[in-house]
Design a protein around this motif. Structure first.
Motif, mmCIF file in Angstrom:
data_model
loop_
_atom_site.group_PDB
_atom_site.id
_atom_site.type_symbol
_atom_site.label_atom_id
_atom_site.label_comp_id
_atom_site.label_asym_id
_atom_site.label_seq_id
_atom_site.Cartn_x
_atom_site.Cartn_y
_atom_site.Cartn_z
ATOM 1 N N PRO A 184 34.961 32.456 37.135
ATOM 2 C CA PRO A 184 34.563 33.816 36.768
ATOM 3 C C PRO A 184 35.492 34.410 35.713
ATOM 4 C CG PRO A 184 34.652 33.532 39.153
ATOM 5 C CD PRO A 184 35.296 32.337 38.557
ATOM 6 N N TRP A 185 34.891 35.155 34.788
ATOM 7 C CA TRP A 185 35.669 35.683 33.659
ATOM 8 C C TRP A 185 34.964 36.905 33.081
ATOM 9 C CZ3 TRP A 185 34.236 36.135 28.478
ATOM 10 C CH2 TRP A 185 35.272 36.405 27.581
ATOM 11 N N GLY A 186 35.748 37.841 32.549
ATOM 12 C CA GLY A 186 35.193 38.998 31.859
ATOM 13 C C GLY A 186 35.837 40.297 32.299
ATOM 14 N N TRP A 187 35.638 41.341 31.509
ATOM 15 C CA TRP A 187 36.177 42.655 31.855
ATOM 16 C C TRP A 187 35.677 43.098 33.231
ATOM 17 C CZ3 TRP A 187 40.207 44.783 29.842
ATOM 18 C CH2 TRP A 187 40.537 44.584 28.495
ATOM 19 N N ALA A 188 36.585 43.599 34.042
ATOM 20 C CA ALA A 188 36.350 44.097 35.411
ATOM 21 C C ALA A 188 36.262 42.983 36.443
ATOM 22 C CB ALA A 188 35.096 44.970 35.496
ATOM 23 N N VAL A 189 36.267 41.718 36.019
ATOM 24 C CA VAL A 189 36.058 40.592 36.938
ATOM 25 C C VAL A 189 37.389 40.128 37.517
ATOM 26 C CG1 VAL A 189 35.202 38.225 37.123
ATOM 27 C CG2 VAL A 189 34.022 39.881 35.659
ATOM 28 N N TRP A 190 37.363 39.834 38.803
ATOM 29 C CA TRP A 190 38.529 39.306 39.515
ATOM 30 C C TRP A 190 38.029 38.171 40.412
ATOM 31 C CZ3 TRP A 190 41.779 42.864 43.295
ATOM 32 C CH2 TRP A 190 42.792 42.126 43.902
ATOM 33 N N GLY A 191 38.258 36.944 39.973
ATOM 34 C CA GLY A 191 37.809 35.782 40.735
ATOM 35 C C GLY A 191 38.985 35.008 41.285
ATOM 36 N N TRP A 199 43.579 44.965 41.640
ATOM 37 C CA TRP A 199 44.222 44.301 40.506
ATOM 38 C C TRP A 199 43.436 44.515 39.209
ATOM 39 C CZ3 TRP A 199 45.435 38.324 39.984
ATOM 40 C CH2 TRP A 199 46.250 38.137 38.855
ATOM 41 N N ALA A 200 42.192 44.014 39.152
ATOM 42 C CA ALA A 200 41.430 44.122 37.903
ATOM 43 C C ALA A 200 41.253 45.573 37.476
ATOM 44 C CB ALA A 200 40.068 43.444 38.062
ATOM 45 N N GLY A 201 41.014 46.451 38.446
ATOM 46 C CA GLY A 201 40.886 47.864 38.124
ATOM 47 C C GLY A 201 42.208 48.496 37.748
ATOM 48 N N GLY A 202 43.284 48.022 38.397
ATOM 49 C CA GLY A 202 44.599 48.596 38.154
ATOM 50 C C GLY A 202 45.162 48.300 36.779
ATOM 51 N N VAL A 203 44.656 47.230 36.126
ATOM 52 C CA VAL A 203 45.161 46.867 34.792
ATOM 53 C C VAL A 203 44.040 46.915 33.762
ATOM 54 C CG1 VAL A 203 47.048 45.461 35.693
ATOM 55 C CG2 VAL A 203 44.825 44.389 35.285
ATOM 56 N N TYR A 204 43.031 47.752 34.011
ATOM 57 C CA TYR A 204 41.858 47.788 33.139
ATOM 58 C C TYR A 204 42.074 48.600 31.872
ATOM 59 C CZ TYR A 204 36.958 47.896 31.779
ATOM 60 O OH TYR A 204 35.782 47.732 31.092
ATOM 61 N N GLU A 205 43.119 49.342 31.778
ATOM 62 C CA GLU A 205 43.329 50.244 30.639
ATOM 63 C C GLU A 205 43.112 49.515 29.309
ATOM 64 O OE1 GLU A 205 46.786 53.215 28.820
ATOM 65 O OE2 GLU A 205 47.114 52.119 30.687
ATOM 66 N N GLY A 206 42.281 50.094 28.462
ATOM 67 C CA GLY A 206 41.964 49.473 27.182
ATOM 68 C C GLY A 206 40.677 48.689 27.186
ATOM 69 N N GLY A 207 40.058 48.547 28.361
ATOM 70 C CA GLY A 207 38.810 47.808 28.463
ATOM 71 C C GLY A 207 37.629 48.624 27.965
ATOM 72 N N PRO A 208 36.477 47.986 27.772
ATOM 73 C CA PRO A 208 35.294 48.683 27.260
ATOM 74 C C PRO A 208 34.752 49.704 28.256
ATOM 75 C CG PRO A 208 34.733 46.471 27.962
ATOM 76 C CD PRO A 208 36.218 46.563 28.027
ATOM 77 N N GLY A 209 34.050 50.682 27.735
ATOM 78 C CA GLY A 209 33.408 51.674 28.592
ATOM 79 C C GLY A 209 34.302 52.796 29.031
#
Length: 321
Positions: free
Chosen positions: A114-121, A284-294
């Motif tokens: 799994p891969w991509g913005w917001a994704v945590w696999g 984790w994924a949400g905690g380091v999302y700064e700068g992501g799309p949307g």
């Protein structure tokens, strides 16, 4: 990751096979059309606070979120077809082996991860009582990570040995891995654990998937825990032939090691189930999302087409002892 509630008492699986006269013998193998036999589908709220609804096996099957394709590859994925209102959770899959283990050689042959913005696999093993029975994260990453992170979580007292006294065979080349933390003790309020990050940009994410995936091996014995990552182009023949010999593997691919001299495996790791999951955002994924799309992780979850790459494609999982 953090664990699921207690899993059932181990039961024999119909896909179990065995071999003889080998350094390690197969005790369980999941591959092909019977891949999902012997796994439980977790359908409780995500303990890592992700924006997902984990679905049952019947729900996953009917929604085409868990299936075996025509090439015999097992697929587990996040729904990528529906658009959601802000704050809604997206359907996803998390499975754990019904059987539990107190050691062994665990080999994952992954065609893609799994891969991509917001994704945590993650692909991991975990005990019944967390953190006292421990957790071993073999494959894990978030958002656009290109480097795999390997972590253990334990009760207090387990550490990574970075001294010259590290036993031969447990020395990681720090040109190919870096340490995240040396203290492995974890709790709900401090669950970072201790681990290694693979410095190879082909060990996680899109580049790894474009290269055909990889083979990950975790060896758990009384001497300690080790994790190797083999690129698709250099998988040892003994793994391909299902007659693995870890003592002969190229040391360049040893990416993480926890010797029992500073982290006694018999004390800190017990009764582990094997687990796959994909969550979104979360701790984790949400905690380091700064700068992501949307503008926010929650906004990213709304559009289904953002998650076409949020899937596991697994050729096989094999356990040797």
């Amino acid at each position: 990751m953090v664990p699921h509630p207690p899993v059932p008492v181990p039961v024999p699986q119909g896909n179990t096979t065995s071999t003889t006269q080998a350094e390690y013998n197969i005790v369980d193998r999941w591959a092909g059309q019977g891949f999902f036999d012997g796994w439980d589908f977790f359908s409780n709220p995500d303990p890592t606070n992700g924006m997902v609804n984990y679905v049952t096996r019947s729900e996953a099957t009917s929604a085409n979120l868990a299936y075996v394709d025509g090439d015999g590859v097992a697929v587990m994925k996040v729904d990528s077809t529906k658009n959601l209102a802000q704050g809604q959770y997206r359907n996803s899959v998390r499975i754990s082996s019904q059987k539990q283990y107190d050691g062994g050689l665990f080999i994952l042959d992954a065609a893609s991860i799994p891969w991509g913005w917001a994704v945590w696999g993650a692909f991991w093993t975990v005990g019944r009582d967390w953190p006292d029975h421990g957790e071993i994260d073999i494959v894990e990453g978030v958002n656009l990570a290109s480097q795999n992170q390997m972590t253990v979580h334990s009760a207090p007292g387990c550490t990574i040995d970075t001294e010259s006294t590290t036993p031969e065979g447990f020395k990681v080349n720090f040109r190919t891995s870096s340490i995240t933390s040396t203290s492995c003790g974890s709790s709900p309020s401090n669950n970072g654990g201790c681990g290694f990050v693979d410095t190879n940009d082909l060990s996680f994410g899109q580049a790894l998937n474009d290269a055909g995936g990889a083979v990950y091996a975790m060896l758990w014995t009384a001497d300690g825990i080790k994790i190797w990552t083999f690129p698709r182009s250099d998988v040892p023949a003994d793994i391909t032939n299902q007659n693995p010999s870890p003592s002969t593997w190229d040391a360049r691919y040893l990416k993480a090691a926890w010797p029992s001299s500073t982290c006694a495996t018999k004390q800190f790791f017990q009764q582990h189930a094997i687990t796959f999951d994909i969550t979104l955002c979360g701790d984790w994924a949400g905690g380091v999302y700064e700068g992501g799309p949307g503008g926010s992780c929650a906004n990213q979850v709304m559009r289904g087409s953002n998650f076409v790459d949020a899937q596991w494609r697994v050729n096989s999982v094999t356990v040797y002892q």
